[in-house]
Structures are given as C-alpha cells and as structure tokens.
Design a protein around this motif. Structure first.
Motif, PDB file in Angstrom:
ATOM      1  N   VAL A 229       0.839  -1.195   0.000  1.00  0.00           N
ATOM      2  CA  VAL A 229       0.000   0.000   0.000  1.00  0.00           C
ATOM      3  C   VAL A 229       0.879   1.252   0.000  1.00  0.00           C
ATOM      4  N   GLY A 230       0.244   2.390  -0.134  1.00  0.00           N
ATOM      5  CA  GLY A 230       0.956   3.658  -0.134  1.00  0.00           C
ATOM      6  C   GLY A 230       0.183   4.664  -0.957  1.00  0.00           C
ATOM      7  N   PHE A 231       0.409   5.938  -0.740  1.00  0.00           N
ATOM      8  CA  PHE A 231      -0.262   6.929  -1.570  1.00  0.00           C
ATOM      9  C   PHE A 231       0.199   6.714  -3.014  1.00  0.00           C
ATOM     10  N   PRO A 232      -0.705   6.882  -4.008  1.00  0.00           N
ATOM     11  CA  PRO A 232      -0.305   6.678  -5.401  1.00  0.00           C
ATOM     12  C   PRO A 232       0.979   7.423  -5.758  1.00  0.00           C
ATOM     13  N   ARG A 233       1.782   6.792  -6.598  1.00  0.00           N
ATOM     14  CA  ARG A 233       3.053   7.331  -7.096  1.00  0.00           C
ATOM     15  C   ARG A 233       4.134   7.355  -6.022  1.00  0.00           C
ATOM     16  N   SER A 234       4.020   6.447  -5.054  1.00  0.00           N
ATOM     17  CA  SER A 234       5.023   6.352  -3.989  1.00  0.00           C
ATOM     18  C   SER A 234       6.004   5.203  -4.203  1.00  0.00           C
TER      19      SER A 234
END
Length: 609
Positions: free
Chosen positions: A360-365
């Motif tokens: 998971v992660g904020f998009p573009r991470s």
C-alpha cells in the motif's frame, strides 16, 4: 394503396436504391396521403439517403396518426437523434418506452441517448435493464458495459463481457471493434489485443483497427510492433481520416517519449493539437514532454489546462467528488476506534503464510516497483491493481451500512464468506498458483486497513513512502482512471490535503490495529536495492532475496502490466525521479505548510529528501 406499390417500394429499398423508393412513395402518397405504410416507407427512404431533417416531419406525422404506437415514437426519436436534437430524442424515446416497457430497442436507444447527454448513471440503469430483457444481445452488452465504465462500475462491465470468447467472431466487425474498445476502457488489455488481432487478420487495412492495435501494443511494451502497425495509418493513401491521423500522431508521440525523443514528442503533439475540445489526455501528454525537456513553466501551463478539462468531464460521472464540500480524498472507508477494536471477537483466520501480502501507499510512492520486485520472487505471486476491499465494503454497506461503522458485529460466518468472496475475485483476475503467497498491491488499500485486518489479521503490510513533494508532483502529472483520484488531483493544494488526509487515516488505524507493517522508503530502495530487498525478504520470512533484484527482467517478460507506471518498471532501478519536485519549487512552496506534519513524521525536509 395497392400491395403492388408496397412491394415495389420495399424492393427498391432492399436493392439499395432509396432514391427510387422515395419517388415511388411520393407518387403513391398523391393517391393515399394519409396512408401510414406509405409515410413510413417514405421516411425510411429519406433516412437511408441521410436526409433526417426531411424525414423528421413524416415521423412526427406518424406519431400524430397513431399516438399510442411505441414503434412510431421510437422511429421519430431515432430521426431526432440523427438530426442532433438530443433533448427531443430523449423525450420521444422516453414516450416509446412508456407506451411499451418491453420495447427493448427503444429502451436501449434511450440509454445511448442519455450517454450522449452524459447522464451516465441513468444510461447505465436503462441499458442494464435492456440486457436483462435481451441477455443474448452483444450490442446491448457492449453499450451497457461502456456505460458501466463511465460510472466507474468496472466490475459490472467485467460481468457483462466475461464470456465474450464464446461468441467471437461476432459476425459484426464494427461491434467487435467496439467490444475491444470497451475492454480497453476496462483495462482488460490482453483480451482487447486478442479481439483486435482477430479483426486485423480480416481487415488489415482498417485504420481504426490499426490505431487500437497500436495503442494496446504500446501498453504491452511491444513498441516496435506498435510503430510498425501505425505507420500505414499515417500514410496519406491509407484512407485514414484527419481525426484518425490525429489519434495516430498522439500514439507516435507516446512512442517517441518511450524512445527518449522528447522534442519529437512535443513537436508531434503541438502540430496535431487535441483530438477534441475535451481532450485532456493531450495536455497531460504535452506536459510530460515539456517536463522531460526541462521546460517546467510550459509543463505547468499544460497541466492546468489538463486538469480543468478533466474536471469538467469527470463532473458528469461523479459530481459529488467535485462538490465544494467534498473531502480532499472523496473515498468513504470504514474507520475503527480503540474501543471498537477491543470488542472485536477473536475468530479463526488464515495464518501469515496463507494470508495476502498487502502493498500500500499513496499513489506514485513506488508501490508498483515493490510489487514487481515481489512478483519476481518464485515464492510470491502478484496481480494488477484491483479494488477488492472497496467492493467488499460495498457489499457490507448494501446489506447494512451500520456494519461499516462497527466491524465488531461481523460473525465468524461473515468473515469466512467475505474471505471466500475475496478469493473468488482474485481467481477471476489471475490463475492462482497455490504454491505461492499472494501479493495484493493497491495503493489506496491503505484506506481499507480495518476490514483488511478484520479478514486477514496475520497479514504482512508493506507501506511505500516517498518524499511527499515528489508524490504530489507525480500525481498532479497523472490522469487517473478513478474519478475519486482525479478529483483529489484536480489542484496541487487539494492533492496536498488528500495526501495528509490519507496518511493521517493510515497512521490512526495502525496505532489502533497494530498490524505487521514494514515501511519501505523509495529513496532508500533506489539507493541500495540489494540491502532493501534483503530487508523485505527478512520481513516476509523469505530465505533468498536475490530474485527480487531481477525485477526489471521479470517485468519485461510479462504480457501486461496494468498500472500507470508500466513503462518505468521494465527499466533497472535509477534515481531519476528522486527530488524531481525541486525543479518545480515555486509551485510546490505554498504546499509545504500543508505537508509539514507528514514531512516531519516521515523524516523528510523541505530542501531535499
């Protein structure tokens, strides 16, 4: 009117001579001016001659002669639509359906008219109703699936088109082409490729088939094939239209960008111009070329236009996301308090080795990079991004919204059934290798942590973290398939607030739920891939980390990578994207106070990484 006259007119129409049919109809109408059959044949003959304005008053006259005829109202509506009078067509189709709710043709055409009027939700309901009445019609299924895609109902589109292979070839080349186009919209690129290649064998000179095939070849990293098949379309003698050559120029620009010929891409785009007044993709593409050329001001100017156009378009399918009072990240996901968590009953659940690994992660991470590294390991199996937990939450919400407010009410049976549903959805997307552990990568699954932990309490989570400013800039340069993400990315300021909102939600949930989490910093990963791969392997209890370091070779061997960074992950690790935001510092500076809590929490500063 005599049957001989009718036969002669019908024969002229069947022979492809609508002009002769018109002459015969007008001559017969001099004797029988109110004859419905003659009026209808005259209207049809005009319609076949592409003279809808002349046919309109005749169709209207028929509705006055037989105001209760659903068929006459449907014909009148079709003529109105052909003349570009969508509002009047809408009313006439609605009248046809009101008179006969089983008139599937009128129902479907009312749905497609609403699609043209951008009333996507209403169109979807009508077209799904038409499919239910006539389930064997692939025309209806394709139109309904297109409406589902416009409403972000990608699962619904998949359900409608799931068994297309049983019917191909469709014996209707245009419909088969449209089916391929809808599959592309639904991100089912390998399936679309098969359909287009089948068409290409029969129609090697068809410009639109070539354009779509070039597009999917580029998406599958088959760059030489894309360029080769596109070249014919761009030749003047190919019979392609100006609009098709414009579309081809945009694909050529994409290929030029892939080949690091950024100036060529910029020039191709500038010469071609947008495909339509609403073509926001053109400006995203142009901004990418400017960015690579170091023209940051031109890149930002193009991005502002891109987001303005995209916002105007996306308001039609998800107006609530763009409302003034909408949350920065307009996604409703279940939360959990410490008191609620204490009430969660302890149920039988899969052990760690039998549970998914969630990336998971904020998009573009850097989530796609992590996923490809993990997928390269023989003990792991990943899949393209899928919003499985959004769907599971939707199922619970439809049953009783209160469940999402307090997951402690879920029983053992409920959790077992939800896990079965999850596994079924996985099986529909990939051929599962049960000797491997599943890797489920979806950046914003971080918003669904409570339900993920409820179903898979022993799961391992890898959180991708990257400098927030690099994340925000990269997201702003991206057109997202999801309208929620498009809304969040509509301005740099809203993006910054969305990032903080999502991260604070994650940190709050982690504090309560205490899942097993490894934080993977993008900058550390690209600086020392071997060390970070070893760290990830240890966390996942894998003996050998070395296969992960061959991720780029593994990615190039895959038929399809269904994420926006599909072009980057086939390259070896590099630092090109680290600190890119510094080139845009004047634009990013106002965001620093908003991002300050997360900069501080993750140990980043405002001057570098």
């Amino acid at each position: 009117m005599t049957s001989v006259q009718t036969t002669q007119i019908a024969a002229a129409l069947q022979a492809g001579d609508p002009g002769r049919a018109e002459q015969l109809s007008r001559a017969a109408l001099e004797q029988f001016p109110q004859d419905e059959n003659l009026l209808f044949l005259l209207a049809i003959s005009l319609h076949f001659q592409e003279r809808p304005q002349e046919a309109l008053p005749i169709y209207a006259q028929l509705t006055r002669l037989q105001p209760g005829s659903s068929e006459y109202w449907n014909n009148y509506a079709t003529a109105l639509a052909g003349a570009g009078e969508l509002d009047a067509a809408h009313q006439a189709y609605a009248r046809a359906v009101e008179l006969n709710p089983d008139n599937v043709l009128a129902l479907a055409q009312l749905g497609t008219t609403l699609m043209h009027k951008r009333d996507y939700l209403a169109a979807r309901e009508l077209l799904l109703d038409a499919v239910q009445k006539h389930p064997e019609s692939w025309r209806l299924r394709v139109d309904a699936a297109r409406a589902c895609c416009r409403c972000q109902d990608y699962e619904g589109a998949s359900d409608l088109l799931r068994y297309w292979r049983r019917s191909v070839p469709l014996n209707d080349d245009q419909l088969q082409l449209e089916l391929a186009q809808v599959l592309i919209q639904n991100n089912e690129i390998p399936d679309a490729t098969d359909l287009l290649e089948d068409l290409f064998v029969r129609l090697p000179g068809h410009p639109e088939v070539r354009l779509q095939l070039a597009h999917v070849y580029e998406r599958r990293n088959r760059l030489n094939d894309a360029a080769s098949i596109l070249a014919y379309v761009m030749q003047g003698e190919a019979g392609s239209s100006a609009a098709q050559r414009n579309k081809g120029a945009h694909i050529q620009a994409t290929l030029a960008m892939r080949g690091k010929e950024h100036a060529m891409a910029r020039d191709l785009l500038a010469q071609a111009g947008p495909e339509s007044a609403a073509d926001y993709d053109h400006y995203f593409q142009l901004a990418s070329a400017y960015d690579k050329l170091g023209d940051t001001q031109a890149a930002m100017d193009a991005l502002r236009v891109a987001h303005e156009l995209e916002t105007a378009e996306r308001r039609y399918d998800s107006p609530e996301f763009f409302a003034p009072d909408a949350a920065a990240m307009p996604v409703k996901a279940p939360r959990v308090t410490a008191e609620q968590f204490e009430r969660w009953p302890q149920y039988i659940a899969p052990e760690m080795q039998d549970s998914p690994i969630f990336v998971v992660g904020f998009p573009r991470s850097g989530t796609t990079l992590l996923e490809q590294m993990l997928d390269a390991h023989p003990s792991l199996q990943s899949m393209d991004e899928n919003p499985f937990f959004n769907r599971l939450s939707g199922i619970l919400g439809q049953h009783d919204q209160r469940i999402l407010d307090d997951l402690s009410v879920l029983r053992q049976y409920d959790c077992d059934e939800l896990r079965k549903r999850y596994n079924t959805m996985v099986d529909e997307r990939i051929k599962r290798d049960w000797n491997t552990r599943l890797v489920d990568k979806n950046p914003l699954n971080m918003l669904w942590l409570p339900i993920m932990v409820r179903l898979f309490p022993a799961s391992k989570f890898i959180l991708a973290v990257r400098h927030p400013c690099d994340v925000i800039l990269s997201c702003y340069m991206q057109s997202f398939r999801s309208s929620a993400l498009a809304a969040a990315g509509s301005t740099l300021e809203r993006l910054a607030h969305a990032y903080v909102q999502v991260m604070q939600s994650w940190l709050s949930d982690v504090n309560v739920l205490q899942p097993s989490v490894l934080v993977s910093r993008y900058e550390d990963l690209v600086d020392d891939p071997a060390r970070q791969a070893a760290r990830i392997a240890q966390f996942l209890e894998l003996e050998d980390a070395s296969p992960m370091l061959q991720f780029d070779r593994h990615a190039r061997s895959k038929a399809y990578i269904g994420t926006p960074s599909y072009a980057q992950v086939i390259e070896p690790v590099n630092r090109k994207a680290v600190g890119r935001w510094q080139k845009y510092r004047s634009e990013m500076e106002p965001l620093l106070p908003i991002l300050e809590p997360m900069l501080r929490h993750w140990g980043y500063d405002a001057s570098g990484t």
